[in-house]
Design a protein around this motif. Sequence first.
Motif, short mmCIF file in Angstrom:
data_model
loop_
_atom_site.label_atom_id
_atom_site.label_comp_id
_atom_site.label_asym_id
_atom_site.label_seq_id
_atom_site.Cartn_x
_atom_site.Cartn_y
_atom_site.Cartn_z
N HIS A 117 79.72 76.54 -38.28
CA HIS A 117 79.22 76.06 -39.58
C HIS A 117 78.08 75.09 -39.30
O HIS A 117 78.17 74.27 -38.39
CB HIS A 117 80.34 75.37 -40.36
CG HIS A 117 80.03 75.13 -41.81
ND1 HIS A 117 79.15 74.16 -42.23
CD2 HIS A 117 80.50 75.74 -42.94
CE1 HIS A 117 79.08 74.17 -43.56
NE2 HIS A 117 79.89 75.12 -44.01
N TYR B 281 80.47 62.85 -42.26
CA TYR B 281 79.42 63.85 -42.49
C TYR B 281 80.04 65.21 -42.84
O TYR B 281 79.69 65.83 -43.84
CB TYR B 281 78.58 63.94 -41.22
CG TYR B 281 77.36 64.83 -41.27
CD1 TYR B 281 76.10 64.26 -41.49
CD2 TYR B 281 77.43 66.20 -41.04
CE1 TYR B 281 74.96 65.05 -41.49
CE2 TYR B 281 76.30 66.99 -41.05
CZ TYR B 281 75.06 66.42 -41.27
OH TYR B 281 73.94 67.20 -41.28
N GLU C 170 81.56 71.60 -50.95
CA GLU C 170 81.74 73.06 -51.02
C GLU C 170 82.91 73.43 -51.91
O GLU C 170 82.87 74.43 -52.65
CB GLU C 170 81.94 73.62 -49.62
CG GLU C 170 82.07 75.13 -49.56
CD GLU C 170 82.18 75.65 -48.13
OE1 GLU C 170 83.07 76.46 -47.89
OE2 GLU C 170 81.35 75.25 -47.30
N PHE D 179 73.10 61.76 -45.91
CA PHE D 179 73.62 63.12 -46.09
C PHE D 179 74.94 63.08 -46.86
O PHE D 179 75.14 63.83 -47.82
CB PHE D 179 73.82 63.78 -44.73
CG PHE D 179 74.50 65.12 -44.80
CD1 PHE D 179 73.75 66.28 -44.96
CD2 PHE D 179 75.89 65.23 -44.71
CE1 PHE D 179 74.37 67.53 -45.04
CE2 PHE D 179 76.52 66.47 -44.78
CZ PHE D 179 75.75 67.61 -44.95
N LYS E 92 75.70 64.56 -50.66
CA LYS E 92 76.72 65.58 -50.89
C LYS E 92 77.75 65.15 -51.94
O LYS E 92 78.61 65.93 -52.32
CB LYS E 92 77.45 65.91 -49.58
CG LYS E 92 76.64 66.75 -48.61
CD LYS E 92 76.46 68.17 -49.11
CE LYS E 92 75.73 69.03 -48.10
NZ LYS E 92 75.58 70.43 -48.56
N GLU F 160 77.08 72.47 -40.94
CA GLU F 160 77.35 71.08 -41.30
C GLU F 160 78.77 70.64 -40.97
O GLU F 160 79.02 69.46 -40.69
CB GLU F 160 77.11 70.87 -42.81
CG GLU F 160 75.67 71.11 -43.22
CD GLU F 160 75.49 71.18 -44.72
OE1 GLU F 160 74.32 71.28 -45.15
OE2 GLU F 160 76.49 71.13 -45.46
N ILE F 161 79.71 71.58 -40.98
CA ILE F 161 81.12 71.28 -40.69
C ILE F 161 81.42 71.96 -39.36
O ILE F 161 82.12 72.96 -39.29
CB ILE F 161 82.05 71.80 -41.80
CG1 ILE F 161 81.48 71.48 -43.18
CG2 ILE F 161 83.45 71.20 -41.66
CD1 ILE F 161 82.12 72.27 -44.30
N SER G 233 80.48 67.36 -46.66
CA SER G 233 80.03 68.73 -46.84
C SER G 233 81.16 69.64 -47.31
O SER G 233 81.00 70.44 -48.23
CB SER G 233 79.43 69.27 -45.54
OG SER G 233 79.00 70.61 -45.70
#
Length: 308
Positions: A36, A75, A83, A106, A110, A38-39, A79
Motif C-alpha cells: 500500500h 501516518y 479510507e 499528511f 486525512k 500509505e499504509i 490513511s
Amino acid sequence: MNVITRFQESFLQRISEPLLGDREISLWIRREDLIHPEISGNKWWKLSGNLQEILDKSSSPTLLTFGGAYSNHLYATASACAELGIPCIGIVRGEIPEPRNATLTFASDKGMELVSVSRSEYRNNAQISEKYQRIIPNLYVVPEGGTNEAAVLSCTAIVDDRMKEMNYVCVPAGTGGTMAGIIGGMENHGVVLGFSALKGDFLSEEVNGLLKKAFPERDLKHWRMITDYHHGGYARISDELIAFIQSFYGAHGILLDPVYTGKMMFGIYDMIRRDLFPAGSSICAIHTGGLQGWNGIRERYGIDPTSF
C-alpha cells in the motif's frame, strides 16, 4: 483481513552480490513495503487486524491512538481511517511543530484530529484514554505502534510456506508486535531473529508477553532478539548506517527506512561478514515499510537516501 485496500501482494525478492556468494548465503527480502502506498508494510497488517475487530463491534466507531511527531503509525492510521470513513484522534507526544512537518500535515489532511500532550502526560496513556472514553461513545483505543493481540494475530499472515523453508527470518523490532506475529506464523520452522531499533535489552520480555497472550497453548522457542544494531537508539542514525542504506539502494534499487529496516539489513550484512550465519543458510528479511520516516530525516538533517 482485507478491511483496508491492499494494492499489491507481498513477494520475495532475491538479493545477489559477491559477499553472499562467497559466504554461500541465499538472502531474500519480503517486500511488505509495496502492499500500500500509505499504509505500508507491517502497519497494513497491524491496522487490518485492529480495524476489522473495531468494525465488528460497532458500525460508528471512533479510533484513538498515540505517536510521536514523525510516527509511521499515526501516518498509516490516518490513511486507513480516511479510507474507511472512521473518525480518528491522534495523541501526539510533545508539542506539534509549526509549521507542521510532513508526517503530521499528511495525518491532518486525512482528517485525523491531532492533540498534543506533554511528554510527562503522554507516559500515562491509560489516563488519556479514560478521559476520551468518558466523552466519546464507541471509542476504541489502539496503542502506540498498533501493537496488541489483534495486531499480533494479523501479522501471522505475513508468513507463507516459502518462508517456513528458510533457516532464518529476520524482522525489525520496535514494539515487538510484528515479530511476535511472525514467530507465531513460523510455528518453530527456522529461527526468527528480531533486530531491535531501540537501545537496551528489554524487547525480548515484551515479545514473550505478546506470545503468551496471542498463543497461550503454543511453545514457541525458535527466536531471539539482536540488540547490537540500534545505531544509538530509537530514531537515531549514524553516518555508517546512512552510507549503507544509500549503497544498498544503489546496488539493488530497494530503499530501506532509517529507523527499522535499514538497521536490520545493516545488522544482517555485518553478521554475514562475521560468519555468524552458517554456510548454506537461507535468510528472509522482512521489509516492514515505514519509508515516510525519511520525511523526518530530510527535514532534520537534509539527507537524501537516494543520493550517493
